[in-house]
Write a protein that holds these residues in place. Structure first.
Motif, PDB file in Angstrom:
ATOM      1  N   GLU A   1      46.794  12.314  13.907  1.00 28.57           N
ATOM      2  CA  GLU A   1      47.384  12.573  15.230  1.00 28.57           C
ATOM      3  C   GLU A   1      48.708  13.329  15.117  1.00 28.57           C
ATOM      4  N   SER A   2      49.405  13.128  14.003  1.00 26.31           N
ATOM      5  CA  SER A   2      50.698  13.811  13.856  1.00 26.31           C
ATOM      6  C   SER A   2      50.514  15.304  13.566  1.00 26.31           C
ATOM      7  N   ILE A   3      49.317  15.673  13.105  1.00 26.48           N
ATOM      8  CA  ILE A   3      49.053  17.100  12.853  1.00 26.48           C
ATOM      9  C   ILE A   3      48.256  17.608  14.054  1.00 26.48           C
ATOM     10  N   ASP A   4      48.949  17.795  15.155  1.00 27.95           N
ATOM     11  CA  ASP A   4      48.237  18.075  16.402  1.00 27.95           C
ATOM     12  C   ASP A   4      48.133  19.568  16.696  1.00 27.95           C
ATOM     13  N   ASP A   5      48.602  20.391  15.759  1.00 31.51           N
ATOM     14  CA  ASP A   5      48.604  21.828  15.994  1.00 31.51           C
ATOM     15  C   ASP A   5      47.625  22.468  15.005  1.00 31.51           C
ATOM     16  N   TYR A   6      46.549  23.068  15.542  1.00 33.49           N
ATOM     17  CA  TYR A   6      45.524  23.625  14.658  1.00 33.49           C
ATOM     18  C   TYR A   6      46.055  24.785  13.802  1.00 33.49           C
ATOM     19  N   ASP A   7      47.021  25.544  14.325  1.00 33.71           N
ATOM     20  CA  ASP A   7      47.560  26.639  13.508  1.00 33.71           C
ATOM     21  C   ASP A   7      48.265  26.072  12.281  1.00 33.71           C
ATOM     22  N   TYR A   8      48.997  24.977  12.500  1.00 38.69           N
ATOM     23  CA  TYR A   8      49.688  24.313  11.385  1.00 38.69           C
ATOM     24  C   TYR A   8      48.660  23.792  10.375  1.00 38.69           C
ATOM     25  N   LEU A   9      47.624  23.149  10.899  1.00 33.82           N
ATOM     26  CA  LEU A   9      46.580  22.591  10.028  1.00 33.82           C
ATOM     27  C   LEU A   9      45.934  23.703   9.189  1.00 33.82           C
ATOM     28  N   HIS A  10      45.645  24.813   9.823  1.00 36.23           N
ATOM     29  CA  HIS A  10      44.966  25.889   9.101  1.00 36.23           C
ATOM     30  C   HIS A  10      45.908  26.624   8.161  1.00 36.23           C
ATOM     31  N   ASP A  11      47.183  26.672   8.518  1.00 32.59           N
ATOM     32  CA  ASP A  11      48.189  27.212   7.596  1.00 32.59           C
ATOM     33  C   ASP A  11      48.235  26.403   6.309  1.00 32.59           C
ATOM     34  N   LEU A  12      48.081  25.093   6.450  1.00 28.03           N
ATOM     35  CA  LEU A  12      48.138  24.228   5.262  1.00 28.03           C
ATOM     36  C   LEU A  12      46.996  24.534   4.291  1.00 28.03           C
ATOM     37  N   GLY A  13      45.900  25.009   4.826  1.00 28.59           N
ATOM     38  CA  GLY A  13      44.773  25.400   3.973  1.00 28.59           C
ATOM     39  C   GLY A  13      44.083  24.220   3.328  1.00 28.59           C
ATOM     40  N   GLU A  14      43.470  24.507   2.185  1.00 21.61           N
ATOM     41  CA  GLU A  14      42.659  23.511   1.482  1.00 21.61           C
ATOM     42  C   GLU A  14      43.545  22.379   0.963  1.00 21.61           C
ATOM     43  N   LEU A  15      43.219  21.173   1.332  1.00 18.63           N
ATOM     44  CA  LEU A  15      44.067  20.047   0.929  1.00 18.63           C
ATOM     45  C   LEU A  15      43.285  18.754   1.096  1.00 18.63           C
ATOM     46  N   THR A  16      43.324  17.880   0.102  1.00 13.15           N
ATOM     47  CA  THR A  16      42.633  16.596   0.254  1.00 13.15           C
ATOM     48  C   THR A  16      43.660  15.475   0.377  1.00 13.15           C
ATOM     49  N   LEU A  17      43.381  14.547   1.288  1.00  6.30           N
ATOM     50  CA  LEU A  17      44.290  13.430   1.533  1.00  6.30           C
ATOM     51  C   LEU A  17      43.435  12.160   1.575  1.00  6.30           C
ATOM     52  N   ASN A  18      43.647  11.280   0.627  1.00  4.93           N
ATOM     53  CA  ASN A  18      42.761  10.121   0.465  1.00  4.93           C
ATOM     54  C   ASN A  18      43.556   8.815   0.539  1.00  4.93           C
ATOM     55  N   ILE A  19      42.969   7.826   1.213  1.00  4.37           N
ATOM     56  CA  ILE A  19      43.688   6.552   1.416  1.00  4.37           C
ATOM     57  C   ILE A  19      42.809   5.360   1.019  1.00  4.37           C
ATOM     58  N   SER A  20      43.369   4.466   0.223  1.00  3.10           N
ATOM     59  CA  SER A  20      42.681   3.212  -0.115  1.00  3.10           C
ATOM     60  C   SER A  20      43.535   2.033   0.328  1.00  3.10           C
ATOM     61  N   GLY A  21      42.848   0.964   0.731  1.00  2.00           N
ATOM     62  CA  GLY A  21      43.560  -0.227   1.179  1.00  2.00           C
ATOM     63  C   GLY A  21      43.843  -1.225   0.071  1.00  2.00           C
ATOM     64  N   CYS A  22      43.398  -0.918  -1.147  1.00  2.00           N
ATOM     65  CA  CYS A  22      43.777  -1.736  -2.301  1.00  2.00           C
ATOM     66  C   CYS A  22      43.438  -0.968  -3.571  1.00  2.00           C
ATOM     67  N   ILE A  23      43.785  -1.561  -4.682  1.00  4.11           N
ATOM     68  CA  ILE A  23      43.688  -0.893  -5.984  1.00  4.11           C
ATOM     69  C   ILE A  23      42.239  -0.583  -6.385  1.00  4.11           C
ATOM     70  N   ASN A  24      41.267  -1.169  -5.682  1.00  2.31           N
ATOM     71  CA  ASN A  24      39.875  -0.835  -6.017  1.00  2.31           C
ATOM     72  C   ASN A  24      39.539   0.619  -5.741  1.00  2.31           C
ATOM     73  N   ALA A  25      40.336   1.272  -4.912  1.00  3.73           N
ATOM     74  CA  ALA A  25      40.299   2.733  -4.784  1.00  3.73           C
ATOM     75  C   ALA A  25      39.005   3.290  -4.199  1.00  3.73           C
ATOM     76  N   CYS A  26      38.378   2.545  -3.289  1.00  3.84           N
ATOM     77  CA  CYS A  26      37.182   3.094  -2.633  1.00  3.84           C
ATOM     78  C   CYS A  26      37.526   4.367  -1.859  1.00  3.84           C
ATOM     79  N   GLY A  27      38.771   4.518  -1.446  1.00  3.11           N
ATOM     80  CA  GLY A  27      39.195   5.733  -0.739  1.00  3.11           C
ATOM     81  C   GLY A  27      39.620   6.846  -1.689  1.00  3.11           C
ATOM     82  N   HIS A  28      39.392   6.656  -3.000  1.00  2.00           N
ATOM     83  CA  HIS A  28      39.619   7.715  -4.009  1.00  2.00           C
ATOM     84  C   HIS A  28      41.054   8.257  -3.962  1.00  2.00           C
TER      85      HIS A  28
END
Ligand code: SF4
Lengths: 91, 555
Positions: free
Chosen positions: B440-467
Motif C-alpha cells: 500500500e505504501s508503494i501506491d504510485d505505479y511509475d515509482y514501482l516500475h522505476d524500481l524495476g526487477e526486485l524481489t521482496l520476501n517475508i517469513s513469519g519465523c526462521i522456517n523461512a517458508c516465505g524464502h
C-alpha cells in the motif's frame, strides 16, 4: 504470578476452545476458567488430555484479567481468541 | 499434461477410502490425536492457529482448467470461498472441517489430484520452472523429469521416513526460475560437455533455507539422463542412512553435506551409485519418450512474431495496459504467442490468496484464450502459458474484471509472504499485514516500475517458508519479549547467481518496518547508476553501508 487457562484445538474443526470450571469446553476465552492454582491447572490439563474426542493438543496459556475479563497475554493467543486472521480474508 | 492411468487412479482412490476410515475412527473416539496425527499429516492435513489446514499437491505447479475449477468448488463448498498458493507451487485451504476432508480428497481424486506427501519427512512435491515448456531460453522441458521423479518418489517405501522433509526442483533453462540452488536437490538440464546433443543433469545438493540457509553445492557437473533415478536414489540412501535423526534442526541434507564436506559426500554417493546404476531404475529412451508425450506442445497456429507489437504496447500511450504488458507478460518460444503472468498480489490483499470466483474466471480465460492449462508459481502467482499475443488486450480486460491484473509481477510489490502469525502455528510474527502495508505504501505505479526487477520476501519465523533469505529484500519476523520485530536483509537472490541476504542491522518494530523498506527503495532509486542497474546489482556494487547509514542514522 500470571493467571492461567487451558486451551486446545477442537477435534471437529480445529477452532480454539477453552476449558471451563466444570472441565467442559467453550469457544469463548472469556468463559474459560482462570486459575492461579498450579494443582488445579495440572488437574485441568490432565482432564483435557483425557478428552481427546473433543480437543487436540491441550496446553496452558497465560491470561491477564482486567475487570473480571480475561485477556490472552500473548499476541499469538490474542489472534487465536479473535477467531481469525487480523487481516480481511479474500472475498 | 500427465494423465493418471488405472494404477494411479486406484492408488489415489484407495488412499481416500483409507483416510475416510481413519477420520471416522478419529471422530468416533476410536483413535487418539497422537495416533491420528501421523495419518492426517501423510494426507496433508495440518492443525493451524484457527483450524485445520489442508495442503493439496500440484505436481510442478501444472493444473488443467478442470482441476482449477475443482479447487474453486472445494473452496466454495468446504472452505470459506478462497485458497492460498504456497511457495512450493501447492494450494492450501485454511478452514476445512475434519469430517469434510475425505469428501474433499474424493473431489480431488476425481480430477487426478491428491494431498499425499505434502507433509511429513518424505520427498515433497517436485517443483519446476513455471515457464517450463514455453520459455525462450529453455534447453529442454523439465516437466517429464519432474513427473518421472513424482512417480518414483510417491510411496517409495525406503524414503517414507527420512530424517527430515526433502525437496527437489528441476529447471531446463539458463535463467533459474525454479530456485534450484536452494533445494535439497537441484537439477539443471545441461548438454553433455563431451557429446554434443546428449543431455543430462548438473546435480546440486544441500541447498535450503530455514534455520541454516545454504546454497547448494555441485555434486556432479554432468549426469547422463538415463541415470537420473539411480543417482537420486543413491543420494537419498546416503542421506537416509547418515542424516541426523537426533536433532530436527540438524536433520536436513545440507547439514550432512556440511559435516562430511562435499567431496566426501560425493564419494559416498558415487560409491552407493556404483551398486545400482545399471539396475531397473535406468531411465530408458522409451520411457522418457512415453512420459514426454504427455507434455507435447499444443497445436499452436503458425503466426508472425509479435515481439515488436508487444514492445510497442509496453511503451504505448495506453499506460494501464502498457504497464501490465511490461510487467505481466513474458516472451513465448512460439512466434505470435505470449506468456501471461497473473498477479495474485493485488494492492492491500494477502499475497497468494485467490477466491473461488477468481479461480473459475482464470479457468474460463485459459479455456477461451489458451489451451486449458494454468501454472502455479513458487512466487504465489499464476501463469497462462499460451496466449495469442493478439488476444492480450482481451485477456487483460477479463483479468481486470477479476481484480487479477495488478501490473507488478517481478516488481517490489509482488511480495512472497508466508501465512505468518495470522494462520500458522509455528509463527513468531505476522507476515501478511507487513506485506500489505508495504504494497500500500508503494501506491504510485511509475515509482514501482522505476524500481524495476526486485524481489521482496517475508517469513513469519526462521522456517523461512516465505524464502526471506533469497529475497533481494528479505524480512524475517521475530518475537522479542512478546512483541513483533522484523529483521531486514539485503542482497539475497534465488536465481542463477543465488545468494543469501545479509542482515542489515538491528531489527525494526512492527510500525517501522514498512518505512525502513521505503528508505531502502528510495536510496536505491536515487543512487543507482542507471535504470539498467537492478536493485540486487546496486547492492552487490555498494554493499550494505549506505543502507545502514540511512536506516540507522537517528539511533
Ligand atoms: S515461515 Fe514460519 S510462520 Fe511462516 S509459514 Fe513457515 S512455519 Fe509458518
Amino acid at each position: 504470578m500470571t493467571q492461567q487457562m487451558v486451551t486446545g484445538a477442537a477435534t471437529a474443526d480445529g477452532r480454539p476452545i477453552y476449558m471451563k470450571r466444570d472441565h467442559t469446553w467453550t469457544d469463548r476465552l472469556a468463559d474459560g476458567h482462570v486459575t492461579l492454582d498450579q494443582d488445579e491447572l495440572a488437574r485441568m490439563l490432565q482432564s483435557a488430555r483425557g478428552d481427546e474426542f473433543v480437543v487436540c493438543d491441550p496446553y496452558v496459556i497465560e491470561v491477564l484479567v482486567d475487570r473480571a475479563r480475561p485477556q490472552p497475554a500473548s499476541l499469538r493467543e490474542k489472534i487465536r481468541a479473535s477467531g481469525g486472521p487480523t487481516i480481511a480474508i479474500a472475498s | 499434461m500427465y494423465r493418471y492411468d488405472a494404477h494411479d487412479q486406484q492408488l489415489v482412490n484407495e488412499r481416500v477410502a483409507q483416510f475416510r476410515d481413519q477420520v471416522r475412527r478419529r471422530l468416533s473416539g476410536e483413535i487418539s490425536e497422537n495416533e491420528f496425527k501421523p495419518l492426517r499429516l501423510q494426507n496433508g492435513l495440518y492443525m493451524q492457529l484457527h483450524a485445520y489446514m489442508l495442503r493439496v499437491a500440484i505436481p510442478y505447479g501444472l493444473l488443467s482448467t478442470a482441476q482449477l475449477r475443482a479447487l474453486a468448488l472445494i473452496a466454495r463448498r468446504y472452505d470459506r470461498g478462497y485458497a492460498h498458493w504456497s511457495t512450493r507451487q501447492n494450494v492450501q485451504y485454511n478452514w476445512p472441517k475434519l469430517e469434510d476432508v475425505p469428501d474433499i480428497l474424493a473431489e480431488l481424486a476425481a480430477v487426478e489430484m491428491h494431498a499425499i506427501q505434502t507433509s511429513g519427512n518424505c520427498i515433497r512435491n517436485t517443483t519446476a520452472d513455471h515457464l517450463a515448456g514455453v520459455a525462450r531460453d529453455e534447453l529442454e522441458d523439465p516437466r517429464p523429469y519432474c513427473e518421472i521423479i513424482r512417480q518414483w518418489s510417491t510411496f517409495h517405501p525406503e524414503f517414507a521416513f527420512l530424517p527430515r522433509k526433502f525437496k527437489i526442483a528441476v529447471t531446463g533453462s539458463s535463467s533459474d526460475r525454479a530456485a534450484v540452488r536452494v533445494h535439497d536437490i537441484g537439477l539443471r538440464i545441461v548438454e553433455d560437455p563431451d557429446g554434443p546433443g546428449a543431455r543430462g543433469f548438473e546435480i546440486l545438493v544441500g541447498g535450503g533455507l530455514g534455520r541454516t540457509p545454504r546454497i547448494a553445492r555441485r555434486v556432479r557437473d554432468f549426469l547422463p539422463r538415463r541415470h537420473l533415478l539411480s543417482y537420486l536414489e543413491a543420494i537419498l540412501r546416503v542421506y537416509n542412512q547418515y542424516g541426523r535423526r537426533d536433532n530436527k534442526y540438524k536433520a536436513r541434507i545440507k547439514i550432512l553435506v556440511d559435516a562430511l564436506g562435499v567431496d566426501e559426500f560425493r564419494r559416498q554417493v558415487e560409491e552407493e551409485w556404483e551398486h545400482i546404476r545399471d539396475s531397473a531404475l535406468e531411465l530408458t529412451d522409451e520411457e522418457l519418450a512415453r512420459v514426454s508425450g504427455f507434455f507435447a506442445s499444443p497445436a499452436y497456429e503458425a503466426l508472425e512474431s509479435s515481439d515488436a507489437m508487444i514492445q510497442g504496447w509496453a511503451l504505448g500511450s495506453d499506460r494501464a495496459f502498457g504497464r501490465w504488458v511490461a510487467a505481466n507478460t513474458r516472451l513465448h518460444k512460439q512466434p505470435g504467442y505470449s506468456v501471461v503472468m497473473i498477479s495474485c498480489k493485488a494492492r492491500g490483499k494477502a499475497p497468494g490468496d485467490i477466491t473461488a470466483d477468481q479461480m473459475d474466471g482464470v479457468a474460463e480465460i485459459a479455456d477461451a484464450h489458451g489451451f486449458g492449462q494454468v501454472v502455479v508459481t513458487h512466487e504465489q502467482n499464476l501463469v497462462l502459458p499460451d496466449i495469442k499475443s493478439s488476444e492480450l488486450h482481451a485477456v487483460w480486460r477479463k483479468l481486470e474484471a477479476l481484480e487479477l491484473a495488478e501490473p507488478n509481477v517481478g516488481r517490489a510489490t509482488d511480495i512472497i509472504a508466508c501465512p505468518g502469525l495470522d494462520y500458522c502455528n509455528l509463527a513468531n510474527a505476522r507476515s501478511i499485514p507487513v506485506a500489505q502495508e508495504i504494497s500500500e505504501s508503494i501506491d504510485d505505479y511509475d515509482y514501482l516500475h522505476d524500481l524495476g526487477e526486485l524481489t521482496l520476501n517475508i517469513s513469519g519465523c526462521i522456517n523461512a517458508c516465505g524464502h526471506h533469505h533469497v529475497g533481494n529484500i528479505g524480512i524475517l519476523g521475530i518475537d522479542k519479549q512478546g512483541e513483533e520485530f522484523y529483521q531486514l536483509m539485503l542482497g539475497g537472490d534465488a536465481g542463477e547467481d543465488a545468494a543469501l541476504g545479509k542482515i542489515v542491522g538491528p531489527a525494526f518494530q512492527r510500525d517501522a518496518i514498512a518505512g525502513a523498506v521505503r528508505t531502502v527503495l528510495d536510496l536505491y532509486l536515487a543512487r543507482r547508476e542507471s535504470a539498467d542497474e537492478r536493485f540486487v546489482d546496486y547492492y552487490r556494487r555498494v554493499g550494505a553501508k549506505p543502507f545502514k547509514e540511512l536506516l540507522y542514522a537517528r539511533s
